[in-house]
Motif scaffolding. Structure first.
Motif, short mmCIF file in Angstrom:
data_model
loop_
_atom_site.label_atom_id
_atom_site.label_comp_id
_atom_site.label_asym_id
_atom_site.label_seq_id
_atom_site.Cartn_x
_atom_site.Cartn_y
_atom_site.Cartn_z
N ALA A 92 20.30 81.00 92.87
CA ALA A 92 20.47 81.95 91.76
C ALA A 92 20.89 83.33 92.28
O ALA A 92 20.29 84.35 91.95
CB ALA A 92 19.21 82.05 90.91
N THR A 93 21.94 83.34 93.10
CA THR A 93 22.46 84.57 93.69
C THR A 93 23.87 84.84 93.14
O THR A 93 24.72 83.95 93.15
CB THR A 93 22.53 84.44 95.22
OG1 THR A 93 21.21 84.24 95.73
CG2 THR A 93 23.13 85.69 95.86
N PRO A 94 24.14 86.06 92.67
CA PRO A 94 25.48 86.36 92.14
C PRO A 94 26.56 86.25 93.21
O PRO A 94 26.39 86.78 94.32
CB PRO A 94 25.35 87.80 91.63
CG PRO A 94 23.88 88.06 91.51
CD PRO A 94 23.23 87.21 92.56
N LEU A 95 27.65 85.60 92.89
CA LEU A 95 28.77 85.43 93.82
C LEU A 95 30.02 85.20 93.00
O LEU A 95 29.99 84.48 92.00
CB LEU A 95 28.51 84.23 94.73
CG LEU A 95 29.59 83.87 95.76
CD1 LEU A 95 29.60 84.90 96.89
CD2 LEU A 95 29.35 82.48 96.34
N VAL A 96 31.12 85.84 93.40
CA VAL A 96 32.42 85.58 92.77
C VAL A 96 33.37 85.11 93.86
O VAL A 96 33.61 85.82 94.84
CB VAL A 96 32.97 86.82 92.06
CG1 VAL A 96 34.38 86.54 91.52
CG2 VAL A 96 32.06 87.23 90.91
N LEU A 97 33.86 83.90 93.69
CA LEU A 97 34.79 83.30 94.65
C LEU A 97 36.17 83.19 94.03
O LEU A 97 36.35 82.55 92.99
CB LEU A 97 34.29 81.90 95.06
CG LEU A 97 35.22 81.11 95.98
CD1 LEU A 97 35.25 81.74 97.38
CD2 LEU A 97 34.80 79.64 96.07
N PHE A 98 37.16 83.83 94.65
CA PHE A 98 38.56 83.71 94.26
C PHE A 98 39.21 82.63 95.12
O PHE A 98 39.08 82.67 96.35
CB PHE A 98 39.30 85.03 94.45
CG PHE A 98 38.86 86.13 93.51
CD1 PHE A 98 39.49 86.31 92.29
CD2 PHE A 98 37.82 86.99 93.85
CE1 PHE A 98 39.10 87.32 91.42
CE2 PHE A 98 37.42 88.00 93.00
CZ PHE A 98 38.06 88.16 91.77
N VAL A 99 39.91 81.71 94.48
CA VAL A 99 40.57 80.61 95.18
C VAL A 99 42.05 80.60 94.83
O VAL A 99 42.41 80.44 93.65
CB VAL A 99 39.94 79.25 94.81
CG1 VAL A 99 40.62 78.12 95.59
CG2 VAL A 99 38.43 79.25 95.09
N GLY A 100 42.91 80.77 95.81
CA GLY A 100 44.34 80.66 95.56
C GLY A 100 44.71 79.23 95.18
O GLY A 100 44.13 78.27 95.69
N LEU A 101 45.67 79.08 94.28
CA LEU A 101 46.09 77.76 93.80
C LEU A 101 47.60 77.60 93.91
O LEU A 101 48.35 78.58 94.06
CB LEU A 101 45.67 77.58 92.33
CG LEU A 101 44.17 77.63 92.02
CD1 LEU A 101 43.95 77.50 90.51
CD2 LEU A 101 43.41 76.57 92.77
N ILE A 102 48.04 76.36 93.79
CA ILE A 102 49.48 76.08 93.79
C ILE A 102 50.11 76.67 92.53
O ILE A 102 49.42 76.97 91.55
CB ILE A 102 49.74 74.56 93.84
CG1 ILE A 102 49.13 73.88 92.60
CG2 ILE A 102 49.18 73.95 95.12
CD1 ILE A 102 49.54 72.43 92.44
N PRO A 103 51.42 76.86 92.51
CA PRO A 103 52.09 77.36 91.31
C PRO A 103 51.86 76.43 90.12
O PRO A 103 51.70 75.21 90.27
CB PRO A 103 53.57 77.40 91.70
CG PRO A 103 53.56 77.49 93.20
CD PRO A 103 52.37 76.71 93.64
N ILE A 104 51.83 77.00 88.94
CA ILE A 104 51.58 76.22 87.73
C ILE A 104 52.59 75.07 87.59
O ILE A 104 52.22 73.95 87.23
CB ILE A 104 51.64 77.13 86.49
CG1 ILE A 104 50.43 78.09 86.48
CG2 ILE A 104 51.65 76.31 85.21
CD1 ILE A 104 50.45 79.09 85.34
N ALA A 105 53.84 75.34 87.91
CA ALA A 105 54.88 74.32 87.73
C ALA A 105 54.68 73.11 88.62
O ALA A 105 55.23 72.03 88.35
CB ALA A 105 56.26 74.93 87.98
N ARG A 107 51.74 71.63 89.31
CA ARG A 107 50.50 70.91 89.01
C ARG A 107 50.78 69.43 88.68
O ARG A 107 51.76 69.10 88.02
CB ARG A 107 49.78 71.54 87.83
CG ARG A 107 49.10 72.84 88.15
CD ARG A 107 48.40 73.38 86.92
NE ARG A 107 47.87 74.72 87.15
CZ ARG A 107 47.45 75.53 86.19
NH1 ARG A 107 47.51 75.12 84.92
NH2 ARG A 107 46.98 76.73 86.47
N GLY A 108 49.87 68.60 89.13
CA GLY A 108 49.93 67.19 88.80
C GLY A 108 50.99 66.41 89.55
O GLY A 108 51.27 65.25 89.20
N ARG A 109 51.54 67.01 90.59
CA ARG A 109 52.61 66.33 91.32
C ARG A 109 52.22 66.04 92.77
O ARG A 109 53.06 65.68 93.59
CB ARG A 109 53.88 67.20 91.29
CG ARG A 109 54.32 67.54 89.87
CD ARG A 109 55.44 68.56 89.84
NE ARG A 109 56.68 68.01 90.35
CZ ARG A 109 57.81 68.71 90.49
NH1 ARG A 109 57.83 70.00 90.15
NH2 ARG A 109 58.90 68.15 90.96
N GLY A 110 50.94 66.21 93.08
CA GLY A 110 50.49 65.96 94.44
C GLY A 110 51.03 66.99 95.41
O GLY A 110 51.31 66.68 96.57
#
Length: 567
Positions: A92-105, A107-110
């Protein structure tokens, strides 16, 4: 002002929230955020592994009360950071994790390093958010920072598609939201005082995050005046000062048998900032029948097991400011009960020799207690070696301890690095076993790069001591999968320009400690111990547990919960 990209606006919003440091392993998926940090007053702490970055952010939160912030890349980076998210969730400790992601276009293409952010984190985070709309950049950060500290605190994960980060998002930050602070109703405080006054054997149990030194001192002084002993939850040993006449030790792994017995004897339990969990109650076996008052900001009382007679939804700060008069809570109770528990703890905390070859940890930790100033900050990972520190090292105020309540190994070193960056004027000491130390030892490179100077104590018994203890109980004479081959840890730290010494005898510990503390540098003491030596009282625990499993009676004392789970 020219419009900002979403990545740059995220940084500006973090500045609005008073964030002083972010901990990161850089990735190409969030380059625009890194570029925004280039001109920011926020200090970017470059870490060597994402788990270490997450643990540093968690330590920052534990020591400041503000959400710690970590930034990692997609796929493998997010996987490494999961251990810190799980720790923040269970603790129960406050934490904010930012995670970089692949471009939206894509998605779903492996695509390269694609994964499901929600699929991975939804069961171990308060919320998983993805910034698909650049216009929501500031609002998303503000919402995450608010969620992390509201109700039951915990981790919030924000996904950052790399194509969204570079889009124009405007210039406006939003004001940080003030968390709601529930106030206990006056009639509840009256009922609390009445129940305490009527109790013969009440016990306060403190824990969780959110304690300030003032809160702890105020509660301890009030409890002493009301003749009520105060115990702490596991890894919350610093909530109240140990110099208080009401201080009675801690519950959970490594606790005194005497305190566990007192938990069963108590006729009223008041949990403040924590709940009755499995670790605190020896697997839900102790303290279940007593009348129970819960002082917890989480209205759902997440994780609390068993009886609740009164629930005050309040933080430690709010509750300690609303305490009833001590005389009203004392009733006709004298000091016999409180003084008995305090005396038990004083006896338990006297350093005792362990015997065996190598460095005697009972005597060494007694010297460490005597030598460290009162404002020390202690950090722990998990495992057998931590029990000596918990038993023999005292705390003098909140904000002096960082340790995983979920039993995660590898936290001690990154937590010590973060603590030393946050408090360069205070001595910071990490207590590690050899297994725990090498899980995130690489983060000492961050200390060297940042000019931080914690002291690391590495207890080397050549194995995973906690698991060895369990094996001796369940599979005697059949060691398997627990041996470790260790390098010269002292030489390794010297390669960073630090002070390192290998100590093989008890007599050498005191002088080595003095040299390390006086070096003014990053320092490490490598303590070689007898592999046969288990944590204090552990041998007795094994004897009693084995007898119980066989259905036999034994003359041994009641079983202490001295064996800490590794994961």
């Amino acid at each position: 002002m020219a419009p900002l990209s979403a990545g740059h606006l995220i940084v500006r919003q973090l500045e609005e929230h008073g964030v002083n440091r972010v901990y990161t392993v850089p990735g190409e998926s969030f380059l625009d955020v890194l570029d925004g940090l280039h001109d920011s007053p926020i200090r970017t702490v470059v870490c060597r592994q994402e788990g270490g970055a997450g643990f540093m952010a968690l330590a920052e939160s534990r020591l400041t009360g503000l959400p710690g912030v970590a930034m990692v890349t997609r796929g493998p980076g997010a996987a490494n950071a999961m251990i810190a998210v799980h720790t923040a969730w269970q603790d129960a400790t406050p934490l904010v994790l930012f995670v970089g992601l692949i471009p939206i276009a894509d998605r779903g293409r492996g695509a390269f390093q694609e994964f499901s952010l929600e699929g991975w984190f939804s069961t171990t985070a308060k919320r998983v958010m993805v910034l698909d709309d650049e216009r929501r950049a500031a609002d998303t950060v503000a919402e995450a920072m608010h969620l992390a500290v509201s109700g039951r605190p915990g981790p919030v994960v924000i996904g950052l598609p790399e194509d969204v980060l570079v889009r124009s998002a405007g210039t406006g930050t939003v004001p940080p939201r003030t968390p709601a602070s529930a106030q206990p109703a006056p009639e509840d405080i009256v009922e609390l005082a009445g129940r305490l006054a009527a109790a013969e054997r009440p016990l306060l149990i403190v824990g969780g995050d959110g304690w300030s030194a003032d809160d702890g001192e105020r509660l301890a002084a009030w409890a002493a005046a009301a003749r009520i002993p105060v115990a702490a939850d596991f890894r919350a040993y610093d909530a109240v000062p140990h110099t208080s006449p009401a201080w009675s030790g801690w519950l959970g792994y490594g606790r005194a048998d005497t305190l566990a017995a007192r938990l069963d004897e108590a006729d009223l339990l008041v949990f403040i900032g924590c709940a009755r969990t499995d670790v605190l109650s020896d697997g839900y076996t102790r303290g279940a029948a007593a009348a129970t008052i819960l002082v917890l900001s989480d209205p759902e009382a997440t994780g609390h097991a068993g009886r609740i007679d009164l629930h005050l939804a309040a933080s430690p700060a709010v509750f300690t400011a609303a305490l009833p008069e001590a005389a009203a809570a004392r009733g006709h109770r004298d000091g016999t009960w409180m003084e008995a528990l305090a005396a038990d703890q004083l006896r338990f905390a006297v350093p005792l020799p362990d015997g065996g070859s190598g460095v005697d940890l009972g005597l060494a930790f007694g010297q460490l207690e005597d030598r460290l100033p009162d404002d020390r900050i202690l950090t722990y990972g998990a495992g057998n070696a931590t029990i000596w520190g918990a038993r023999y090292l005292s705390h003098h105020g909140a904000g002096s301890l960082v340790g995983p309540r979920n039993g995660a190994m590898g936290l001690a070193v990154p937590a010590a690095v973060a603590a030393a960056l946050l408090h360069p004027d205070r001595p910071v000491v990490a207590i590690c076993g050899d297994g725990d130390f090498f899980m995130n030892a690489q983060e000492l490179a961050v200390a060297a790069a940042q000019g931080a100077a914690p002291l690391v104590i590495v207890v080397d018994n050549g194995g995973y001591g906690t698991i060895i203890a369990h094996q001796r109980r369940h599979y005697p004479q059949r060691p398997s999968g627990t041996a470790l081959a260790n390098p010269d840890f002292a030489g390794w730290i010297r390669s960073f320009g630090g002070h390192g010494e290998r100590v093989e005898e008890t007599a050498g510990f005191g002088p080595a400690l003095e040299r390390a503390l006086n070096s003014g540098r990053l320092a490490l003491l490598h303590l070689v111990t007898d592999p046969a030596t288990m944590a204090p009282d552990t041998a007795n625990a094994l004897t009693q547990a084995a007898a119980a499993a066989a259905g036999r009676e034994t003359d041994a004392e009641p079983v202490p919960a001295a064996l800490e789970g590794i994961r």
